[in-house]
Design a protein around this motif. Structure first.
Motif, PDB file in Angstrom:
ATOM      1  N   PHE A  83       0.846  -1.193   0.000  1.00  0.00           N
ATOM      2  CA  PHE A  83       0.000   0.000   0.000  1.00  0.00           C
ATOM      3  C   PHE A  83       0.881   1.242   0.000  1.00  0.00           C
ATOM      4  O   PHE A  83       1.874   1.322   0.725  1.00  0.00           O
ATOM      5  CB  PHE A  83      -0.896   0.007   1.242  1.00  0.00           C
ATOM      6  N   GLU A  84       0.479   2.206  -0.806  1.00  0.00           N
ATOM      7  CA  GLU A  84       1.225   3.460  -0.851  1.00  0.00           C
ATOM      8  C   GLU A  84       0.913   4.288   0.383  1.00  0.00           C
ATOM      9  O   GLU A  84      -0.255   4.432   0.786  1.00  0.00           O
ATOM     10  CB  GLU A  84       0.864   4.240  -2.114  1.00  0.00           C
ATOM     11  N   VAL A  85       1.967   4.845   0.975  1.00  0.00           N
ATOM     12  CA  VAL A  85       1.815   5.765   2.101  1.00  0.00           C
ATOM     13  C   VAL A  85       2.414   7.104   1.687  1.00  0.00           C
ATOM     14  O   VAL A  85       2.863   7.277   0.550  1.00  0.00           O
ATOM     15  CB  VAL A  85       2.495   5.216   3.375  1.00  0.00           C
ATOM     16  N   ASP A  86       2.424   8.050   2.608  1.00  0.00           N
ATOM     17  CA  ASP A  86       2.841   9.415   2.272  1.00  0.00           C
ATOM     18  C   ASP A  86       4.290   9.481   1.782  1.00  0.00           C
ATOM     19  O   ASP A  86       4.632  10.333   0.965  1.00  0.00           O
ATOM     20  CB  ASP A  86       2.665  10.314   3.508  1.00  0.00           C
ATOM     21  N   ILE A 138      -7.007   0.759  12.948  1.00  0.00           N
ATOM     22  CA  ILE A 138      -7.309   1.904  12.094  1.00  0.00           C
ATOM     23  C   ILE A 138      -8.701   2.482  12.368  1.00  0.00           C
ATOM     24  O   ILE A 138      -9.163   3.362  11.641  1.00  0.00           O
ATOM     25  CB  ILE A 138      -7.169   1.536  10.599  1.00  0.00           C
ATOM     26  N   GLY A 139      -9.344   1.970  13.411  1.00  0.00           N
ATOM     27  CA  GLY A 139     -10.647   2.493  13.784  1.00  0.00           C
ATOM     28  C   GLY A 139     -11.761   2.097  12.829  1.00  0.00           C
ATOM     29  O   GLY A 139     -12.739   2.848  12.677  1.00  0.00           O
ATOM     30  N   ARG A 140     -11.653   0.926  12.225  1.00  0.00           N
ATOM     31  CA  ARG A 140     -12.682   0.453  11.298  1.00  0.00           C
ATOM     32  C   ARG A 140     -13.201  -0.922  11.727  1.00  0.00           C
ATOM     33  O   ARG A 140     -13.223  -1.874  10.960  1.00  0.00           O
ATOM     34  CB  ARG A 140     -12.139   0.402   9.877  1.00  0.00           C
ATOM     35  N   GLU A 141     -13.648  -1.006  12.953  1.00  0.00           N
ATOM     36  CA  GLU A 141     -14.206  -2.255  13.452  1.00  0.00           C
ATOM     37  C   GLU A 141     -15.386  -2.732  12.620  1.00  0.00           C
ATOM     38  O   GLU A 141     -15.683  -3.927  12.564  1.00  0.00           O
ATOM     39  CB  GLU A 141     -14.645  -2.096  14.914  1.00  0.00           C
ATOM     40  N   ASP A 142     -16.039  -1.785  11.949  1.00  0.00           N
ATOM     41  CA  ASP A 142     -17.181  -2.154  11.108  1.00  0.00           C
ATOM     42  C   ASP A 142     -16.770  -3.092   9.966  1.00  0.00           C
ATOM     43  O   ASP A 142     -17.550  -3.958   9.562  1.00  0.00           O
ATOM     44  CB  ASP A 142     -17.843  -0.913  10.529  1.00  0.00           C
ATOM     45  N   LEU A 143     -15.542  -2.917   9.459  1.00  0.00           N
ATOM     46  CA  LEU A 143     -15.075  -3.783   8.371  1.00  0.00           C
ATOM     47  C   LEU A 143     -14.850  -5.210   8.876  1.00  0.00           C
ATOM     48  O   LEU A 143     -15.143  -6.180   8.166  1.00  0.00           O
ATOM     49  CB  LEU A 143     -13.782  -3.241   7.774  1.00  0.00           C
ATOM     50  N   ALA A 144     -14.347  -5.345  10.101  1.00  0.00           N
ATOM     51  CA  ALA A 144     -14.150  -6.673  10.681  1.00  0.00           C
ATOM     52  C   ALA A 144     -15.485  -7.366  10.887  1.00  0.00           C
ATOM     53  O   ALA A 144     -15.607  -8.581  10.688  1.00  0.00           O
ATOM     54  CB  ALA A 144     -13.395  -6.556  12.001  1.00  0.00           C
ATOM     55  N   GLU A 145     -16.499  -6.611  11.265  1.00  0.00           N
ATOM     56  CA  GLU A 145     -17.823  -7.205  11.481  1.00  0.00           C
ATOM     57  C   GLU A 145     -18.494  -7.574  10.165  1.00  0.00           C
ATOM     58  O   GLU A 145     -19.142  -8.622  10.050  1.00  0.00           O
ATOM     59  CB  GLU A 145     -18.704  -6.219  12.255  1.00  0.00           C
ATOM     60  N   GLU A 188     -10.606   0.917   0.775  1.00  0.00           N
ATOM     61  CA  GLU A 188     -10.743   1.446   2.135  1.00  0.00           C
ATOM     62  C   GLU A 188      -9.377   1.543   2.818  1.00  0.00           C
ATOM     63  O   GLU A 188      -9.040   2.559   3.438  1.00  0.00           O
ATOM     64  CB  GLU A 188     -11.667   0.546   2.957  1.00  0.00           C
ATOM     65  N   LEU A 189      -8.586   0.484   2.697  1.00  0.00           N
ATOM     66  CA  LEU A 189      -7.268   0.485   3.321  1.00  0.00           C
ATOM     67  C   LEU A 189      -6.337   1.491   2.652  1.00  0.00           C
ATOM     68  O   LEU A 189      -5.572   2.186   3.325  1.00  0.00           O
ATOM     69  CB  LEU A 189      -6.659  -0.915   3.258  1.00  0.00           C
ATOM     70  N   ALA A 190      -6.410   1.568   1.335  1.00  0.00           N
ATOM     71  CA  ALA A 190      -5.538   2.495   0.602  1.00  0.00           C
ATOM     72  C   ALA A 190      -5.825   3.935   0.995  1.00  0.00           C
ATOM     73  O   ALA A 190      -4.899   4.750   1.137  1.00  0.00           O
ATOM     74  CB  ALA A 190      -5.725   2.303  -0.896  1.00  0.00           C
ATOM     75  N   ASP A 191      -7.101   4.282   1.156  1.00  0.00           N
ATOM     76  CA  ASP A 191      -7.457   5.651   1.554  1.00  0.00           C
ATOM     77  C   ASP A 191      -6.894   5.988   2.926  1.00  0.00           C
ATOM     78  O   ASP A 191      -6.481   7.137   3.177  1.00  0.00           O
ATOM     79  CB  ASP A 191      -8.985   5.807   1.568  1.00  0.00           C
ATOM     80  N   TRP A 192      -6.891   5.009   3.832  1.00  0.00           N
ATOM     81  CA  TRP A 192      -6.346   5.257   5.174  1.00  0.00           C
ATOM     82  C   TRP A 192      -4.829   5.387   5.119  1.00  0.00           C
ATOM     83  O   TRP A 192      -4.248   6.246   5.781  1.00  0.00           O
ATOM     84  CB  TRP A 192      -6.755   4.109   6.104  1.00  0.00           C
ATOM     85  N   MET A 193      -4.177   4.552   4.316  1.00  0.00           N
ATOM     86  CA  MET A 193      -2.713   4.518   4.263  1.00  0.00           C
ATOM     87  C   MET A 193      -2.118   5.794   3.659  1.00  0.00           C
ATOM     88  O   MET A 193      -1.112   6.305   4.147  1.00  0.00           O
ATOM     89  CB  MET A 193      -2.246   3.325   3.415  1.00  0.00           C
ATOM     90  N   ILE A 194      -2.704   6.287   2.594  1.00  0.00           N
ATOM     91  CA  ILE A 194      -2.060   7.330   1.789  1.00  0.00           C
ATOM     92  C   ILE A 194      -1.829   8.612   2.577  1.00  0.00           C
ATOM     93  O   ILE A 194      -0.953   9.420   2.228  1.00  0.00           O
ATOM     94  CB  ILE A 194      -2.883   7.621   0.523  1.00  0.00           C
ATOM     95  N   GLU A 195      -2.561   8.807   3.648  1.00  0.00           N
ATOM     96  CA  GLU A 195      -2.431  10.038   4.430  1.00  0.00           C
ATOM     97  C   GLU A 195      -1.394   9.932   5.541  1.00  0.00           C
ATOM     98  O   GLU A 195      -1.176  10.895   6.270  1.00  0.00           O
ATOM     99  CB  GLU A 195      -3.791  10.410   5.043  1.00  0.00           C
ATOM    100  N   ARG A 196      -0.753   8.795   5.668  1.00  0.00           N
ATOM    101  CA  ARG A 196       0.142   8.556   6.798  1.00  0.00           C
ATOM    102  C   ARG A 196       1.555   8.192   6.337  1.00  0.00           C
ATOM    103  O   ARG A 196       1.736   7.644   5.263  1.00  0.00           O
ATOM    104  CB  ARG A 196      -0.428   7.453   7.692  1.00  0.00           C
ATOM    105  N   ALA A 197       2.519   8.492   7.176  1.00  0.00           N
ATOM    106  CA  ALA A 197       3.915   8.146   6.880  1.00  0.00           C
ATOM    107  C   ALA A 197       4.162   6.684   7.226  1.00  0.00           C
ATOM    108  O   ALA A 197       3.491   6.109   8.093  1.00  0.00           O
ATOM    109  CB  ALA A 197       4.859   9.038   7.684  1.00  0.00           C
ATOM    110  N   SER A 198       5.149   6.084   6.560  1.00  0.00           N
ATOM    111  CA  SER A 198       5.416   4.659   6.768  1.00  0.00           C
ATOM    112  C   SER A 198       5.752   4.349   8.222  1.00  0.00           C
ATOM    113  O   SER A 198       5.283   3.345   8.767  1.00  0.00           O
ATOM    114  CB  SER A 198       6.546   4.199   5.840  1.00  0.00           C
ATOM    115  N   ASN A 199       6.573   5.180   8.869  1.00  0.00           N
ATOM    116  CA  ASN A 199       6.925   4.923  10.263  1.00  0.00           C
ATOM    117  C   ASN A 199       5.695   4.913  11.160  1.00  0.00           C
ATOM    118  O   ASN A 199       5.591   4.098  12.089  1.00  0.00           O
ATOM    119  CB  ASN A 199       7.919   5.972  10.768  1.00  0.00           C
TER     120      ASN A 199
END
Length: 393
Positions: free
Chosen positions: A244-247, A268-275, A293-304
């Motif tokens: 996944f691409e990150v910042d 990532i605060g998406r318990e709804d996806l697990a359910e 869904e995961l890509a949208d969350w990842m792209i805004e964050r740094a890898s560390n």
């Protein structure tokens, strides 16, 4: 002492596959005598160099896979050199070569000839398409390199982006995996000889090895009746198992198990996806939606930040450069960067360490690669001593 410190290997190989195989044996303590043709292994002059090429004995390519060996130069077309080689065979345990099929036979130095001089010899061949002794085909005698093996063996067809061309795997896996399998074959043959006294012929082909490596593609073809193709960094039967691409780069996540999937969604605060997608089948069937869904969350964050949040509960890692590897304390603790002298340069260099770890006889690189013919006097003095001792007995 290494695990193989009582084993002598005559190494007639060059370039990558054969030298990597004998390098592993040398790391485990075997006395590997590299027998080079006049002028030496053709890869000696290959870059990179620390200084100017004409000031250094060899480049990084040769250094990396020939560390810890001894070198002598022989012309197998010369009668005296051929006889010297046969003398060495009489006191050796293993001979390894990676010429085209039939090359050693043209010198009258094939397996059968060597076995006459030393019935317990293990003769190991690495070729593009195998040896006629183990299954004759129309391809034998053709030249082959890693690229050819990856293409024929199906590796390139399943590597790369779905809308991109077939892609070679970066490292030379056609050579390296074949070399590793050949090394295993040699060790198996040594064990068999210990029990029976019998030597034997060991044959490992690049094409065969790539078919073995693409095992998933083989069973997919058989089960589905359709040839698998490129999926980028995704997996055909597991999700999420992707990059996944990150910042500031990319991270990979392998959270296909329900435990890891639940932990990922919670983090990532998406318990709804697990359910909503609690099973592996439901996640695989909806992989495109979930990947978005995961890509949208990842792209805004740094890898560390992503790694620190998930590490320990979710299989996650940054996609590292070699500079990152050199900075990783784990790599240094595991002794996976090994410093050696570089003849002709004013500083040492680092090469990859030995990945096999053992509690009593841990393999390790045993010094730099040899200069051409550096050990001629040493090797033949030892041979004379061995012959004298045998004559006295």
């Amino acid at each position: 002492m290494g695990a193989l410190s009582d084993i002598r290997v005559l190494d007639l190989t060059q370039v990558l596959a054969g030298p990597y195989c004998t390098m592993v044996l040398a790391d485990m303590g075997a006395d590997v005598v590299k027998i080079e043709r006049p002028g030496g292994d053709l890869i000696r002059s290959n870059p990179p160099f620390v200084e100017e090429p004409d000031q250094e004995a060899y480049g990084g390519y040769f250094q990396s896979v020939n560390r810890g060996k001894r070198s002598i130069e022989l012309n197998l077309g010369d009668a005296e050199d051929r006889e010297d080689f046969l003398r060495l065979v009489e006191t050796a345990d293993v001979v390894v070569e990676n010429y085209r099929a039939g090359t050693m036979e043209r010198f009258d130095l094939g397996y059968e000839t060597l076995a006459e001089r030393n019935p317990s010899i293990i003769y190991s061949a690495i070729r593009g398409f195998g040896d006629p002794r183990t299954g004759e085909t129309h391809r034998q005698g053709q030249p082959s390199f890693d690229l050819i093996a990856q293409a024929l063996g199906g590796v390139m067809e399943i590597t790369g982006q779905p809308d991109g061309p077939p892609t070679k795997v970066g490292p030379g896996i056609g050579d390296l995996f074949t070399a590793t399998l050949n090394c295993i074959g040699i060790l198996g043959a040594l064990h068999h000889r210990e029990r029976t006294g019998e030597g034997q012929f060991v044959d490992t082909a690049l094409y065969d090895s790539m078919i073995s490596m693409t095992e998933r593609a083989i069973y997919q073809q058989s089960y589905d009746g359709e040839p698998p193709t490129r999926l980028g960094n995704a997996h055909p039967t597991l999700f999420p198992y992707d990059a996944f691409e990150v910042d500031d780069g990319y991270v990979v996540i392998a959270a296909f198990g329900s435990n890891h999937w639940t932990a990922l969604c919670e983090a990532i605060g998406r318990e709804d996806l697990a359910e909503e997608y609690p099973t592996a089948d439901s996640r695989l069937a909806n992989r495109e939606v979930l990947r978005g869904e995961l890509a949208d969350w990842m792209i805004e964050r740094a890898s560390n930040d992503v790694v620190e949040l998930l590490e320990g509960s979710v299989p996650v890692a940054p996609v590292q450069t070699t500079a990152d590897i050199f900075d990783d304390s784990h790599v240094h603790t595991r002794n996976m960067l090994y410093e050696v002298e570089q003849p002709g340069a004013d500083r040492p260099v680092q090469i990859a360490g030995a990945p096999i770890k053992m509690s009593e006889t841990t393999p390790e690189p045993r010094g730099r690669a040899p200069l051409l013919n550096e050990h001629e006097a040493e090797v033949f003095d030892e041979l004379a001593d061995d012959e004298a001792a045998t004559a006295d007995d």
